[in-house]
Design a protein around this motif. Structure first.
Motif, PDB file in Angstrom:
ATOM      1  N   VAL A   1     -11.841   8.464  88.149  1.00 50.24           N
ATOM      2  CA  VAL A   1     -11.712   9.106  86.798  1.00 50.24           C
ATOM      3  C   VAL A   1     -12.236   8.286  85.984  1.00 50.24           C
ATOM      4  O   VAL A   1     -12.998   8.605  84.952  1.00 50.24           O
ATOM      5  N   GLY A   2     -11.923   7.068  85.970  1.00 44.28           N
ATOM      6  CA  GLY A   2     -12.242   5.877  84.962  1.00 44.28           C
ATOM      7  C   GLY A   2     -13.745   5.731  84.906  1.00 44.28           C
ATOM      8  O   GLY A   2     -14.366   5.455  83.895  1.00 44.28           O
ATOM      9  N   ALA A   3     -14.301   5.673  86.048  1.00 42.40           N
ATOM     10  CA  ALA A   3     -16.091   5.448  86.280  1.00 42.40           C
ATOM     11  C   ALA A   3     -16.536   6.751  85.626  1.00 42.40           C
ATOM     12  O   ALA A   3     -17.428   6.744  84.898  1.00 42.40           O
ATOM     13  N   LEU A   4     -16.120   7.963  86.034  1.00 43.08           N
ATOM     14  CA  LEU A   4     -16.583   9.185  85.180  1.00 43.08           C
ATOM     15  C   LEU A   4     -16.349   9.108  83.592  1.00 43.08           C
ATOM     16  O   LEU A   4     -17.322   9.682  83.028  1.00 43.08           O
ATOM     17  N   GLY A   5     -15.209   8.773  83.237  1.00 40.21           N
ATOM     18  CA  GLY A   5     -15.116   8.676  81.919  1.00 40.21           C
ATOM     19  C   GLY A   5     -15.974   7.967  80.898  1.00 40.21           C
ATOM     20  O   GLY A   5     -16.494   8.179  79.966  1.00 40.21           O
TER      21      GLY A   5
ATOM     22  N   HIS B   1     -11.938  -0.022  82.172  1.00 40.87           N
ATOM     23  CA  HIS B   1     -12.277   1.469  82.419  1.00 40.87           C
ATOM     24  C   HIS B   1     -11.431   2.134  83.490  1.00 40.87           C
ATOM     25  O   HIS B   1     -10.883   3.091  83.393  1.00 40.87           O
ATOM     26  N   LEU B   2     -11.475   1.191  84.569  1.00 42.39           N
ATOM     27  CA  LEU B   2     -10.679   1.617  85.818  1.00 42.39           C
ATOM     28  C   LEU B   2      -9.256   1.820  85.453  1.00 42.39           C
ATOM     29  O   LEU B   2      -8.493   2.688  85.859  1.00 42.39           O
ATOM     30  N   LEU B   3      -8.765   0.901  84.464  1.00 37.60           N
ATOM     31  CA  LEU B   3      -7.121   0.913  84.021  1.00 37.60           C
ATOM     32  C   LEU B   3      -7.072   2.202  83.283  1.00 37.60           C
ATOM     33  O   LEU B   3      -6.018   2.726  83.592  1.00 37.60           O
ATOM     34  N   ILE B   4      -7.960   2.600  82.404  1.00 36.46           N
ATOM     35  CA  ILE B   4      -7.885   3.555  81.728  1.00 36.46           C
ATOM     36  C   ILE B   4      -7.879   4.852  82.376  1.00 36.46           C
ATOM     37  O   ILE B   4      -7.268   5.871  82.325  1.00 36.46           O
ATOM     38  N   GLY B   5      -8.677   4.733  83.736  1.00 31.13           N
ATOM     39  CA  GLY B   5      -8.820   5.784  84.401  1.00 31.13           C
ATOM     40  C   GLY B   5      -7.530   6.190  85.091  1.00 31.13           C
ATOM     41  O   GLY B   5      -7.026   7.467  85.457  1.00 31.13           O
ATOM     42  N   VAL B   6      -6.735   5.221  85.758  1.00 27.77           N
ATOM     43  CA  VAL B   6      -5.559   5.531  86.370  1.00 27.77           C
ATOM     44  C   VAL B   6      -4.539   6.074  85.612  1.00 27.77           C
ATOM     45  O   VAL B   6      -3.789   6.791  85.759  1.00 27.77           O
ATOM     46  N   GLY B   7      -4.499   5.764  84.214  1.00 27.90           N
ATOM     47  CA  GLY B   7      -3.724   6.333  83.220  1.00 27.90           C
ATOM     48  C   GLY B   7      -4.107   7.588  82.869  1.00 27.90           C
ATOM     49  O   GLY B   7      -3.150   8.498  82.759  1.00 27.90           O
ATOM     50  N   ALA B   8      -5.304   7.769  82.840  1.00 29.25           N
ATOM     51  CA  ALA B   8      -5.631   9.108  82.520  1.00 29.25           C
ATOM     52  C   ALA B   8      -5.683  10.196  83.669  1.00 29.25           C
ATOM     53  O   ALA B   8      -5.377  11.241  83.574  1.00 29.25           O
ATOM     54  N   ALA B   9      -5.423   9.569  84.808  1.00 29.59           N
ATOM     55  CA  ALA B   9      -5.193  10.557  86.143  1.00 29.59           C
ATOM     56  C   ALA B   9      -3.991  10.886  85.885  1.00 29.59           C
ATOM     57  O   ALA B   9      -3.464  12.306  86.157  1.00 29.59           O
TER      58      ALA B   9
ATOM     59  N   VAL C   1     -10.716  14.117  83.685  1.00 28.06           N
ATOM     60  CA  VAL C   1     -12.034  13.237  83.181  1.00 28.06           C
ATOM     61  C   VAL C   1     -12.028  13.423  81.653  1.00 28.06           C
ATOM     62  O   VAL C   1     -12.580  12.297  81.051  1.00 28.06           O
ATOM     63  N   VAL C   2     -11.627  14.515  80.901  1.00 25.77           N
ATOM     64  CA  VAL C   2     -11.792  14.602  79.784  1.00 25.77           C
ATOM     65  C   VAL C   2     -10.587  13.605  78.865  1.00 25.77           C
ATOM     66  O   VAL C   2     -10.850  13.174  78.071  1.00 25.77           O
ATOM     67  N   VAL C   3      -9.358  13.497  79.603  1.00 29.56           N
ATOM     68  CA  VAL C   3      -8.490  12.698  79.148  1.00 29.56           C
ATOM     69  C   VAL C   3      -9.021  11.217  79.255  1.00 29.56           C
ATOM     70  O   VAL C   3      -9.101  10.396  78.207  1.00 29.56           O
TER      71      VAL C   3
END
Length: 94
Positions: free
Chosen positions: A18-22, A37-45, A73-75
């Motif tokens: 999700v972070g990569a897609l974001g 980005h990857l850390l943001i992705g884990v939080g967004a997931a 992905v939107v988050v």
């Protein structure tokens, strides 16, 4: 919702994706390291799962829950845009 070791591992793997897609969804160049980005992705997931369940999109399926993934992905895209915008303002001029 039961928290298991496999659930945590799955959340981390989905978060990395999700972070990569974001990062791909947000236009322009983000001046951020990939680990952020990857850390943001884990939080967004995690946040996306909570939001999807709160509004009734997330369902227990045997496969991929596309509605929940879309919310994640939107988050992530919003979070990447916010962090890139805040970090992009700090420029050093000489």
């Amino acid at each position: 919702m039961e928290l298991t070791v496999w659930g945590i591992i799955t959340a981390i793997v989905v978060g990395l994706i999700v972070g990569a897609l974001g990062r791909l969804v947000v236009p322009g160049r983000q001046n951020m390291p990939i680990w952020l980005h990857l850390l943001i992705g884990v939080g967004a997931a995690l946040l996306g799962t909570v939001l999807a369940r709160a509004i009734g999109i997330a369902t227990e399926t045997a496969g991929v829950d596309w509605g929940e993934l879309l919310v994640q992905v939107v988050v992530a895209a919003v979070a990447v845009a916010l962090v890139a915008g805040v970090g992009g303002r700090r420029r050093v001029t000489r």
